[in-house]
Write an enzyme that holds these catalytic residues in place. Structure first.
Site, PDB file in Angstrom:
ATOM      1  N   ARG A 222     -49.798  -7.638 -34.719  1.00  0.00           N
ATOM      2  CA  ARG A 222     -48.663  -7.337 -33.828  1.00  0.00           C
ATOM      3  C   ARG A 222     -47.829  -8.603 -33.617  1.00  0.00           C
ATOM      4  O   ARG A 222     -48.163  -9.673 -34.139  1.00  0.00           O
ATOM      5  CB  ARG A 222     -49.168  -6.840 -32.481  1.00  0.00           C
ATOM      6  CG  ARG A 222     -49.959  -7.895 -31.734  1.00  0.00           C
ATOM      7  CD  ARG A 222     -50.397  -7.410 -30.378  1.00  0.00           C
ATOM      8  NE  ARG A 222     -50.863  -8.537 -29.593  1.00  0.00           N
ATOM      9  CZ  ARG A 222     -51.829  -8.474 -28.695  1.00  0.00           C
ATOM     10  NH1 ARG A 222     -52.460  -7.339 -28.487  1.00  0.00           N
ATOM     11  NH2 ARG A 222     -52.168  -9.536 -28.002  1.00  0.00           N
ATOM     12  N   GLY A 223     -46.757  -8.461 -32.846  1.00  0.00           N
ATOM     13  CA  GLY A 223     -45.959  -9.607 -32.400  1.00  0.00           C
ATOM     14  C   GLY A 223     -45.436 -10.466 -33.542  1.00  0.00           C
ATOM     15  O   GLY A 223     -44.994  -9.965 -34.585  1.00  0.00           O
ATOM     16  N   ASP A 243     -57.034 -10.109 -38.261  1.00  0.00           N
ATOM     17  CA  ASP A 243     -57.042 -10.045 -36.792  1.00  0.00           C
ATOM     18  C   ASP A 243     -58.439  -9.643 -36.346  1.00  0.00           C
ATOM     19  O   ASP A 243     -59.306  -9.316 -37.175  1.00  0.00           O
ATOM     20  CB  ASP A 243     -55.982  -9.052 -36.268  1.00  0.00           C
ATOM     21  CG  ASP A 243     -55.385  -9.511 -34.932  1.00  0.00           C
ATOM     22  OD1 ASP A 243     -56.159  -9.691 -33.970  1.00  0.00           O
ATOM     23  OD2 ASP A 243     -54.160  -9.679 -34.850  1.00  0.00           O
ATOM     24  N   ASN A 352     -46.333 -27.471 -20.072  1.00  0.00           N
ATOM     25  CA  ASN A 352     -45.970 -26.401 -19.138  1.00  0.00           C
ATOM     26  C   ASN A 352     -46.961 -26.399 -18.000  1.00  0.00           C
ATOM     27  O   ASN A 352     -48.178 -26.459 -18.244  1.00  0.00           O
ATOM     28  CB  ASN A 352     -46.084 -25.033 -19.842  1.00  0.00           C
ATOM     29  CG  ASN A 352     -44.743 -24.501 -20.239  1.00  0.00           C
ATOM     30  OD1 ASN A 352     -43.712 -24.891 -19.703  1.00  0.00           O
ATOM     31  ND2 ASN A 352     -44.763 -23.586 -21.190  1.00  0.00           N
ATOM     32  N   TYR A 358     -53.530 -24.653 -23.110  1.00  0.00           N
ATOM     33  CA  TYR A 358     -52.622 -24.212 -24.174  1.00  0.00           C
ATOM     34  C   TYR A 358     -51.840 -25.408 -24.731  1.00  0.00           C
ATOM     35  O   TYR A 358     -51.727 -25.575 -25.954  1.00  0.00           O
ATOM     36  CB  TYR A 358     -51.653 -23.169 -23.594  1.00  0.00           C
ATOM     37  CG  TYR A 358     -50.760 -22.487 -24.593  1.00  0.00           C
ATOM     38  CD1 TYR A 358     -51.245 -21.513 -25.458  1.00  0.00           C
ATOM     39  CD2 TYR A 358     -49.400 -22.795 -24.653  1.00  0.00           C
ATOM     40  CE1 TYR A 358     -50.402 -20.866 -26.361  1.00  0.00           C
ATOM     41  CE2 TYR A 358     -48.559 -22.154 -25.541  1.00  0.00           C
ATOM     42  CZ  TYR A 358     -49.056 -21.195 -26.390  1.00  0.00           C
ATOM     43  OH  TYR A 358     -48.224 -20.556 -27.278  1.00  0.00           O
ATOM     44  N   THR A 393     -41.102 -10.972 -27.008  1.00  0.00           N
ATOM     45  CA  THR A 393     -42.273 -10.190 -27.420  1.00  0.00           C
ATOM     46  C   THR A 393     -42.781  -9.454 -26.181  1.00  0.00           C
ATOM     47  O   THR A 393     -42.279  -9.662 -25.075  1.00  0.00           O
ATOM     48  CB  THR A 393     -43.407 -11.099 -27.941  1.00  0.00           C
ATOM     49  OG1 THR A 393     -43.775 -11.995 -26.884  1.00  0.00           O
ATOM     50  CG2 THR A 393     -43.007 -11.891 -29.161  1.00  0.00           C
TER      51      THR A 393
HETATM   52  P1  NAD Z   1     -49.741 -11.837 -29.550  1.00  0.00           P
HETATM   53  O1  NAD Z   1     -50.748 -11.892 -28.455  1.00  0.00           O
HETATM   54  O2  NAD Z   1     -48.834 -10.644 -29.592  1.00  0.00           O
HETATM   55  O3  NAD Z   1     -50.459 -11.960 -30.983  1.00  0.00           O
HETATM   56  C1  NAD Z   1     -51.526 -12.848 -31.220  1.00  0.00           C
HETATM   57  C2  NAD Z   1     -52.485 -12.182 -32.169  1.00  0.00           C
HETATM   58  O4  NAD Z   1     -53.582 -13.074 -32.407  1.00  0.00           O
HETATM   59  C3  NAD Z   1     -53.064 -10.882 -31.612  1.00  0.00           C
HETATM   60  O5  NAD Z   1     -52.901  -9.838 -32.533  1.00  0.00           O
HETATM   61  C4  NAD Z   1     -54.508 -11.220 -31.365  1.00  0.00           C
HETATM   62  O6  NAD Z   1     -55.389 -10.110 -31.498  1.00  0.00           O
HETATM   63  C5  NAD Z   1     -54.742 -12.289 -32.442  1.00  0.00           C
HETATM   64  N1  NAD Z   1     -55.961 -13.060 -32.146  1.00  0.00           N
HETATM   65  C6  NAD Z   1     -56.346 -13.541 -30.939  1.00  0.00           C
HETATM   66  N2  NAD Z   1     -57.554 -14.119 -31.028  1.00  0.00           N
HETATM   67  C7  NAD Z   1     -57.950 -13.988 -32.325  1.00  0.00           C
HETATM   68  C8  NAD Z   1     -59.121 -14.352 -33.028  1.00  0.00           C
HETATM   69  N3  NAD Z   1     -60.148 -14.972 -32.407  1.00  0.00           N
HETATM   70  N4  NAD Z   1     -59.209 -14.060 -34.347  1.00  0.00           N
HETATM   71  C9  NAD Z   1     -58.202 -13.415 -34.969  1.00  0.00           C
HETATM   72  N5  NAD Z   1     -57.064 -13.042 -34.347  1.00  0.00           N
HETATM   73  C10 NAD Z   1     -56.939 -13.322 -33.033  1.00  0.00           C
HETATM   74  O7  NAD Z   1     -48.903 -13.201 -29.446  1.00  0.00           O
HETATM   75  P2  NAD Z   1     -47.503 -13.655 -30.102  1.00  0.00           P
HETATM   76  O8  NAD Z   1     -46.529 -13.798 -29.001  1.00  0.00           O
HETATM   77  O9  NAD Z   1     -47.165 -12.839 -31.283  1.00  0.00           O
HETATM   78  O10 NAD Z   1     -47.898 -15.148 -30.556  1.00  0.00           O
HETATM   79  C11 NAD Z   1     -48.213 -15.519 -31.878  1.00  0.00           C
HETATM   80  C12 NAD Z   1     -48.327 -17.038 -31.938  1.00  0.00           C
HETATM   81  O11 NAD Z   1     -47.098 -17.631 -31.507  1.00  0.00           O
HETATM   82  C13 NAD Z   1     -49.415 -17.605 -31.027  1.00  0.00           C
HETATM   83  O12 NAD Z   1     -50.039 -18.710 -31.672  1.00  0.00           O
HETATM   84  C14 NAD Z   1     -48.634 -18.085 -29.820  1.00  0.00           C
HETATM   85  O13 NAD Z   1     -49.288 -19.109 -29.132  1.00  0.00           O
HETATM   86  C15 NAD Z   1     -47.366 -18.572 -30.476  1.00  0.00           C
HETATM   87  N6  NAD Z   1     -46.195 -18.662 -29.591  1.00  0.00           N
HETATM   88  C16 NAD Z   1     -45.619 -17.537 -29.039  1.00  0.00           C
HETATM   89  C17 NAD Z   1     -44.490 -17.662 -28.216  1.00  0.00           C
HETATM   90  C18 NAD Z   1     -43.785 -16.460 -27.606  1.00  0.00           C
HETATM   91  O14 NAD Z   1     -42.766 -16.646 -26.916  1.00  0.00           O
HETATM   92  N7  NAD Z   1     -44.249 -15.237 -27.825  1.00  0.00           N
HETATM   93  C19 NAD Z   1     -43.972 -18.931 -27.945  1.00  0.00           C
HETATM   94  C20 NAD Z   1     -44.592 -20.056 -28.509  1.00  0.00           C
HETATM   95  C21 NAD Z   1     -45.678 -19.903 -29.346  1.00  0.00           C
END
Ligand code: NAD
Length: 452
Positions: A222-223, A243, A352, A358, A393
């Site tokens: 996802r995402g 995942d 942050n 994090y 997201t």
């Molecule tokens: P999300 O929570 O929608 O997706 C993260 C995915 O990682 C999930 O599908 C989850 O099941 C998977 N995951 C978690 N633990 C796991 C594990 N142990 N093994 C395998 N998979 C695992 O989050 P997102 O917003 O899509 O974020 C994706 C990346 O981008 C992350 O690293 C997040 O820190 C980074 N990020 C996101 C944002 C934002 O604004 N959304 C900003 C900065 C960084």
């Protein structure tokens, strides 16, 4: 209406909304041009110029020509066409002393306001660390301040970036130039990219640079991870989406949609490195692209941080990734043309409140890039990181209204980015043509004011 929709942008994109917001002095928020297959590189001509030697200008001319864009060396006369410029590109690599920086003023002063909506301002330079002497270093270092400031003066979704190109790496510039000129870099602004000499191969088809290649993406159900998997598949890769087993249904949905393979694997499990290495070895004999995207948050101030919240975040975001890299390198599974891309965050750069765990994990990810870049270069491979800012997201949709609005507007583009913006940046790093792009951390944050 989707929960991630930007209502303010929708309102201020209508004529009455635009009128009202300009009367009230509210920030404009222009919908960004985004990439679709077959789209032209630029919608209007590019103005190109330079100072003294201009060692990079012939590459710029060649790229524009091969992408079917028009290059102008003078501003179009008043009244000819729309007068708008799709891009303004300046080769500043020949600037060797601070007195010569005025060439930037002379070039951009008459041209910056002619940049079209979602247009591009690009400055090319020589990395200060490659400067011939102290004055040369100072003059090249000054380019960063110019570009970051000019990017803040752009309007209507235009972006500004600086590319330092090492001497001898002129031919390695193409993939970066194509990315920054195109609408694939919609949410990348105020960034400094370094291009060195590397082992690059130009794709036969720039629309399918990953043809015949194998990619593995963690957290892809996802995402942002789903957007990365879809984008690499669009570019021609066979993508293995990874995942946790609990996400199995979504994982299969993504794998089926892109004709890829689903691998249910908790990356923190003790046997995960060996399991992934064995999977890639047995089915594909290795892997071309690895994207470490899986990540979690467990926010608390450090005073209230329970050890299990700390450990969960550090394990998923950092330590598991280190172990996976070690296993893939030990098994010689990443070789010539290999690309490792990891997902940091502006939280790992600026910090942050409530995110010490994090922030530590995402700064550590930058450490992975720094330490592995030289080793991967020896193998003909690269590693780079993206550091997303505010991305629309489900995660950001669930933030309290004022925090969400603050995150959305506090950047030069006055809007949040989309998962596709992160994915396109990763696809540029992952391209076989990006062999000279190694050890970079590029923020996908619309030039966020946080930590800028
Ligand atoms: P999300 O929570 O929608 O997706 C993260 C995915 O990682 C999930 O599908 C989850 O099941 C998977 N995951 C978690 N633990 C796991 C594990 N142990 N093994 C395998 N998979 C695992 O989050 P997102 O917003 O899509 O974020 C994706 C990346 O981008 C992350 O690293 C997040 O820190 C980074 N990020 C996101 C944002 C934002 O604004 N959304 C900003 C900065 C960084």
């Amino acid at each position: 209406m989707s929960p991630t929709e930007d209502r303010y942008q929708r309102l201020t994109s209508t004529p009455p909304g635009r009128f009202l917001s300009s009367r009230l002095g509210l920030p404009e928020s222009t919908p960004l041009r985004r990439y679709e297959p077959g789209q032209s590189l630029l919608e209007s001509p590019a103005l190109i110029g330079g100072f003294a030697e201009r060692r990079l200008l012939s590459t710029v001319e060649r790229v524009l020509q091969s992408a079917g864009a028009t290059a102008l060396s003078d501003l179009p006369a008043e009244g000819s066409g729309s007068g708008k410029l799709g891009a303004v590109v300046f080769d500043a690599s020949g600037i060797t002393a601070s007195e010569d920086l005025i060439a930037l003023r002379d070039f951009f002063s008459p041209s910056i306001n002619k940049i079209a909506a979602s247009g591009r301002l690009i400055v090319l330079g020589t990395p200060p660390e490659h400067a011939a002497d102290r004055r040369h270093h100072v003059a090249q270092r000054a380019l960063e301040g110019f570009v970051r400031s000019a990017a803040k003066e752009l309007r209507h979704g235009a972006t500004g970036n600086l590319v330092y190109v090492a001497p001898g790496a002129e031919d390695d510039l193409e993939s970066t130039l194509r990315f920054l000129l195109s609408s694939k870099s919609a949410y990348v602004s105020g960034q400094v990219v370094r291009v060195g000499t590397g082992e690059s191969s130009s794709p036969k088809d720039w629309e399918k640079p990953q043809a015949g290649r194998i990619a593995a993406v963690t957290g892809a159900s996802r995402g942002i991870g789903e957007a990365i998997a879809r984008t690499l598949a669009r570019d021609g890769a066979h993508v293995i989406v990874i995942d946790i087993p609990q996400q199995g249904e979504d994982l299969s949905r993504v794998a089926n949609a892109i004709g890829g393979a689903a691998l249910a694997l908790d990356i923190t499990a003790d046997d995960a490195p060996a399991a992934l290495a064995a999977y890639l070895q047995e089915r594909h004999g290795g892997v071309d692209v690895v994207v470490h995207n899986a990540g979690i948050t467990r926010d608390r101030t450090v005073a209230r941080m329970k050890p299990e919240r700390w450990e969960a975040v550090l394990e998923v975001n950092l330590s598991a990734q280190e172990r996976l890299n070690d296993a893939l390198l030990l098994g010689d599974l990443i070789g010539d043309g290999g690309r490792v891309v990891t997902v940091s965050s502006i939280g790992g750069i600026a910090g942050n409140r409530g995110q010490t765990n994090y922030g530590a994990s995402k700064a550590g990810v930058i450490g992975i890039v720094e330490t592995l870049a030289p080793e991967l270069a020896q193998r003909g491979a690269t590693i780079n990181a993206v550091a997303p800012g505010f991305i629309e997201t489900q995660m950001t949709a669930s933030m309290p209204l004022f925090v969400r609005e603050g995150g959305r507007r506090m950047n030069s583009l006055t809007q949040g980015g989309l998962p596709i913006d992160v994915a396109e940046t990763i696809a540029w790093f992952a391209s076989p043509a990006s062999g000279g792009v190694n050890g970079n951390v590029v923020r996908v944050c619309g030039q966020s004011l946080i930590g800028a």
